[in-house]
Design a protein around this motif. Structure first.
Motif, PDB file in Angstrom:
ATOM      1  N   ALA A  43     111.408  60.240  66.871  1.00 41.89           N
ATOM      2  CA  ALA A  43     110.387  59.198  67.022  1.00 41.89           C
ATOM      3  C   ALA A  43     109.197  59.732  67.826  1.00 41.89           C
ATOM      4  N   LEU A  44     109.470  60.450  68.899  1.00 45.50           N
ATOM      5  CA  LEU A  44     108.385  61.023  69.706  1.00 45.50           C
ATOM      6  C   LEU A  44     107.525  61.983  68.889  1.00 45.50           C
ATOM      7  N   THR A  45     108.174  62.881  68.155  1.00 46.23           N
ATOM      8  CA  THR A  45     107.397  63.859  67.382  1.00 46.23           C
ATOM      9  C   THR A  45     106.698  63.210  66.188  1.00 46.23           C
ATOM     10  N   THR A  46     107.227  62.079  65.710  1.00 49.23           N
ATOM     11  CA  THR A  46     106.551  61.342  64.638  1.00 49.23           C
ATOM     12  C   THR A  46     105.288  60.672  65.170  1.00 49.23           C
ATOM     13  N   LEU A  47     105.412  60.023  66.323  1.00 49.58           N
ATOM     14  CA  LEU A  47     104.263  59.308  66.894  1.00 49.58           C
ATOM     15  C   LEU A  47     103.221  60.238  67.519  1.00 49.58           C
ATOM     16  N   TYR A  48     103.669  61.348  68.089  1.00 52.75           N
ATOM     17  CA  TYR A  48     102.763  62.233  68.839  1.00 52.75           C
ATOM     18  C   TYR A  48     102.924  63.695  68.414  1.00 52.75           C
ATOM     19  N   PRO A  49     102.718  63.998  67.137  1.00 50.42           N
ATOM     20  CA  PRO A  49     103.002  65.352  66.651  1.00 50.42           C
ATOM     21  C   PRO A  49     102.185  66.453  67.327  1.00 50.42           C
ATOM     22  N   ASP A  50     100.974  66.145  67.743  1.00 47.63           N
ATOM     23  CA  ASP A  50     100.129  67.166  68.375  1.00 47.63           C
ATOM     24  C   ASP A  50     100.162  67.110  69.890  1.00 47.63           C
ATOM     25  N   LYS A  51     100.914  66.181  70.460  1.00 48.49           N
ATOM     26  CA  LYS A  51     100.913  65.982  71.910  1.00 48.49           C
ATOM     27  C   LYS A  51     102.200  66.412  72.602  1.00 48.49           C
ATOM     28  N   ILE A  52     103.309  66.483  71.864  1.00 47.33           N
ATOM     29  CA  ILE A  52     104.588  66.729  72.521  1.00 47.33           C
ATOM     30  C   ILE A  52     105.320  67.908  71.893  1.00 47.33           C
ATOM     31  N   LYS A  53     105.950  68.663  72.750  1.00 44.74           N
ATOM     32  CA  LYS A  53     106.809  69.770  72.308  1.00 44.74           C
ATOM     33  C   LYS A  53     108.166  69.562  72.970  1.00 44.74           C
ATOM     34  N   ILE A  54     109.209  69.673  72.185  1.00 41.83           N
ATOM     35  CA  ILE A  54     110.564  69.469  72.677  1.00 41.83           C
ATOM     36  C   ILE A  54     111.242  70.830  72.798  1.00 41.83           C
ATOM     37  N   ILE A  55     111.781  71.102  73.968  1.00 43.37           N
ATOM     38  CA  ILE A  55     112.443  72.377  74.227  1.00 43.37           C
ATOM     39  C   ILE A  55     113.860  72.064  74.680  1.00 43.37           C
ATOM     40  N   LEU A  56     114.822  72.413  73.831  1.00 42.20           N
ATOM     41  CA  LEU A  56     116.199  72.036  74.097  1.00 42.20           C
ATOM     42  C   LEU A  56     117.072  73.231  74.469  1.00 42.20           C
ATOM     43  N   GLY A  57     117.899  72.990  75.448  1.00 41.11           N
ATOM     44  CA  GLY A  57     118.990  73.892  75.766  1.00 41.11           C
ATOM     45  C   GLY A  57     120.230  73.318  75.097  1.00 41.11           C
TER      46      GLY A  57
END
Length: 182
Positions: A33-47
């Motif tokens: 949902a975050l990357t859908t709403l804010y594709p150019d604003k958020i980057k997700i970095i997962l461990g």
């Protein structure tokens, strides 16, 4: 990276999730949902999370730890999140890609990275938001606060309520819905 956000965390394992198989699916839907709403604003970095069985002493309401009274327990450890945050903080400061960095954590594992940013003289404002409930008596992490330009002791409940995603986020396929138990 100005005006951009990074979200760090670890993928949850179903075997230790409160809601079983839904446990890992729910955060993944939130990230989608975050990357859908804010594709150019958020980057997700997962461990990731590591689980293993270990023996731990039973908790007692004393300062004494009885190492003979141990029980087999699951130990859940989030891996790579702290180092990912620290490395991104330092690299961004070194590359000058941000005027300010705001960290929502009280984890002392971040202290070396903040100290290096300060010692190396990078001109970046560092804000620290302590993730705890409003009115908590637990003090902020002093070592992190001393290295930050400013510290905020909590985010109040009204701010949290205002920052929630909508209950339904439309996508090109199936809409992403907020779980009932959230």
């Amino acid at each position: 990276a100005r005006g951009r956000f990074r979200l760090f965390g670890g993928r949850l394992k179903a075997q230790v999730a409160s809601h079983g198989e839904l446990g890992p699916q729910t955060p993944q839907r939130y990230l989608n949902a975050l990357t859908t709403l804010y594709p150019d604003k958020i980057k997700i970095i997962l461990g990731y999370h590591e689980t293993n069985a270990t023996h731990m002493p039973k908790w007692q309401d004393t300062e004494h730890v009885d190492k003979k009274d141990c029980h087999k327990v699951w130990r859940l450890i989030e891996k790579q999140t702290d180092v990912n945050i620290a490395l991104h903080l330092y690299r961004d400061a070194q590359q000058g890609v941000a005027d300010a960095q705001v960290i929502c954590s009280s984890d002392s594992d971040l202290e070396p990275a903040l100290r290096m940013i300060r010692d190396d003289g990078f001109p970046v404002e560092i804000g620290l938001v302590i993730p705890r409930e409003e009115g908590s008596s637990r003090p902020p992490n002093k070592k992190l606060s001393d290295l930050a330009s400013w510290t905020r002791s909590h985010i109040n409940n009204d701010e949290l309520a205002e920052s929630q995603l909508p209950d339904t986020v439309p996508t090109k396929r199936k809409a992403i819905k907020k779980p009932d138990y959230w």
